[in-house]
Design an enzyme around this catalytic site. Structure first.
Site, PDB file in Angstrom:
ATOM      1  N   ARG A 173      -3.042   1.636   4.263  1.00  0.00           N
ATOM      2  CA  ARG A 173      -3.019   0.864   3.021  1.00  0.00           C
ATOM      3  C   ARG A 173      -1.975  -0.241   3.155  1.00  0.00           C
ATOM      4  NH1 ARG A 173      -1.471   6.036   0.371  1.00  0.00           N
ATOM      5  NH2 ARG A 173      -3.345   7.293   0.019  1.00  0.00           N
ATOM      6  N   CYS A 174      -2.182  -1.340   2.458  1.00  0.00           N
ATOM      7  CA  CYS A 174      -1.124  -2.359   2.430  1.00  0.00           C
ATOM      8  C   CYS A 174       0.092  -1.834   1.677  1.00  0.00           C
ATOM      9  CB  CYS A 174      -1.629  -3.652   1.805  1.00  0.00           C
ATOM     10  SG  CYS A 174      -2.341  -3.462   0.159  1.00  0.00           S
ATOM     11  N   THR A 175      -0.109  -0.804   0.849  1.00  0.00           N
ATOM     12  CA  THR A 175       0.996  -0.213   0.097  1.00  0.00           C
ATOM     13  C   THR A 175       1.529   1.064   0.730  1.00  0.00           C
ATOM     14  OG1 THR A 175      -0.606   0.965  -1.294  1.00  0.00           O
ATOM     15  CG2 THR A 175       0.216  -1.156  -2.116  1.00  0.00           C
TER      16      THR A 175
ATOM     17  N   ASN B 106       6.678  -1.173   3.145  1.00  0.00           N
ATOM     18  CA  ASN B 106       7.113  -0.728   1.825  1.00  0.00           C
ATOM     19  C   ASN B 106       8.183   0.354   1.909  1.00  0.00           C
ATOM     20  OD1 ASN B 106       4.932  -2.348   0.484  1.00  0.00           O
ATOM     21  ND2 ASN B 106       3.685  -0.963   1.708  1.00  0.00           N
TER      22      ASN B 106
END
Length: 503
Positions: free
Chosen positions: A276-278, A248
């Site tokens: 986190r994936c974010t 990201n």
């Protein structure tokens, strides 16, 4: 499954990553046959659950929300103990379950269809939302209770039964969540939890698809595994809901509030220890403010605490040994042309401490900022699941957008600017499913669509009303009460205009 425990073929111990000698849970792991059997159990239970009126199912969702709210502190403490997430973040994660329930409890009265006008007289057209049937949900453990709720709550509300395969290293959190859902009055077999390793899960899922006892797959995890799930679903003509990894970007414009940008980058890059994936992957900083931003970022990071997640810290340990091993591999991607500006790297130990903290007994790692990252570097192109952030520079908005899109992921993104023109140009150009303006790359809300594109997912969305399209299928009905056969597109009245008319 079906309200009863089943014997496991193997045992897994979930350890506290802050104190590895503490076992949080020991759980039996199912084999492929048990997984497939759970799907058959769910198939049988779903038929009756779908007959329960949707507003009544909504009341069950309301009860889940109230039960989670009443047990919020206990559940958050368990999450902190099991995966090492700082308690304040864990409490926020539990709050997200409550928010999700609060949103969807009303959708039980709003699973609207439509009345559609027909092109022929004495004929009515209707549309209806029907449950898909059985949903198999496979989730990661970095958000062991919030992310599963994005699937479980709307799936159950819509009249589906669920087979949920949580991460083994978050087994205690998953079991606690199951108990809260069951206490809300869900009938036996409507929600089934199966602990299994990846290979047995995949084989069991393949069996269930062949037996036609699974109608929808929801998966949150790595892009690599997501591709395999997508291929398997495609062979059975199913469209899975895939929420995968991210790389990201955060763009820092020359007009940005740099203190605010640093605060956002610190939380996005190192909250939950960057797991986190974010999480922030690369800070893409305008060359005119690059040095100023980087200096401030490093100062803020050095002032932040890493330590016991029960205390007021920015980051605790990594989730599990397997993630620690992978993170150590990511550190080998640092090249001679890079500049590690944050200080020591690697595991925090007595010989490699962080401000007197030795990380004794836990999977604690130094947070790392790598400056001088180039667009062809592996550290720029691939997800690095852990506390590491790259920094690179740009000169024009077009270059910033190109850099943001280059890794091929498309989950979350952020831009810091005080110029609306920059904000909207970035929103239009970036490939991410989520865009933040003057905020971090993390921080989804329960009533917004969550999901990514490219290597981050297949365009499916969780959260908000948009997820209803994952767990329902549209059915159309036409009712002809004319007493004769009216053929669509053939028996349609014609009204002839005079196209040659002129005033």
């Amino acid at each position: 499954m079906g309200g009863k425990d089943a014997a496991g073929s193997d045992t897994y111990t979930s350890a506290n990553p802050a104190r590895l000698d503490e076992a949080v849970a020991r759980v039996g792991l199912a084999d492929a046959g048990t997984f497939a059997a759970a799907c058959r159990t769910a198939k049988d239970a779903q038929r009756e659950w779908a007959k329960v009126p949707a507003p009544v199912r909504g009341r069950v969702i309301a009860s889940i929300g109230r039960l989670v709210e009443a047990n919020a502190e206990s559940l958050a403490a368990l999450v902190t103990e099991e995966i090492g997430k700082p308690y304040a973040e864990a409490l926020g994660e539990v709050r997200e379950i409550v928010d999700t329930c609060d949103f969807f409890l009303g959708e039980g009265r709003r699973l609207y269809g439509q009345t559609v006008p027909s092109e022929m007289p004495d004929k009515n057209l209707f549309t209806f939302r029907n449950p898909v049937g059985v949903a198999t949900v496979i989730t990661a453990g970095n958000f062991p209770v919030a992310v599963p709720s994005w699937y479980l709550v709307p799936a159950l509300l819509c009249g589906n039964a669920v087979v949920w395969k949580p991460a083994e290293y978050a087994a205690a959190s998953a079991h606690a969540m199951y108990r809260l859902f069951a206490a809300a009055g869900l009938p036996d077999g409507v929600l089934n939890v199966v602990f299994a390793d990846g290979a047995q899960t995949f084989e069991g899922l393949e069996r269930a698809l062949t037996e036609r006892t699974v109608d929808k797959i929801g998966f949150t995890g790595s892009s690599e595994v997501g591709r395999k799930i997508g291929e398997l679903a495609g062979r059975h003509l199913q469209s899975p809901c895939l929420e995968l990894g991210g790389k990201n970007p955060m763009v820092i414009m020359p007009d940005a509030d740099l203190d605010l940008a640093v605060e956002g980058a610190l939380f996005a890059g190192f909250g939950t220890a960057g797991q986190r994936c974010t999480s922030l992957g690369t800070a893409i900083v305008h060359e005119s403010v690059h040095q100023d931003f980087t200096d401030r970022f490093v100062r803020a990071l050095k002032a932040a605490r890493v330590g016991d997640p029960r205390e007021d810290v920015l980051a605790g340990p990594l989730l599990d040994r397997k993630f620690a091993d992978r993170y150590e591999e990511y550190l080998t991607w640092i090249q001679p042309h890079h500049r590690v500006v944050s200080g020591p790297t690697g595991r925090i130990t007595e010989d490699n401490p962080r401000d007197g903290f030795t990380g004794e007994g836990g999977l604690y790692y130094h947070p790392v900022v790598v400056d001088g990252v180039r667009p062809d570097d592996r550290i720029f192109l691939e997800e690095t699941f852990g506390p590491i952030v790259g920094v690179t520079t740009f000169s024009t908005m077009a270059e910033a957008v190109e850099l943001a899109n280059r890794p091929g992921y498309g989950l979350s993104s952020s831009i810091y600017t005080t110029n609306p023109k920059h904000a909207f140009a970035f929103r239009e150009g970036v490939s991410a499913g989520m865009v933040s303006i003057n905020n971090s790359t993390s921080g989804a809300e329960a009533h917004l669509p969550f999901g990514g594109n490219g290597k981050s997912g297949n365009g499916s969305r969780q959260s908000g009303m948009w997820v209803l399209d994952q767990f329902t299928r549209w059915q159309s009905m036409n009712w002809d009460h004319s007493g004769r056969l009216q053929k669509a597109q053939m028996d349609v009245a014609e009204i002839t205009p005079d196209h040659g008319f002129r005033l």
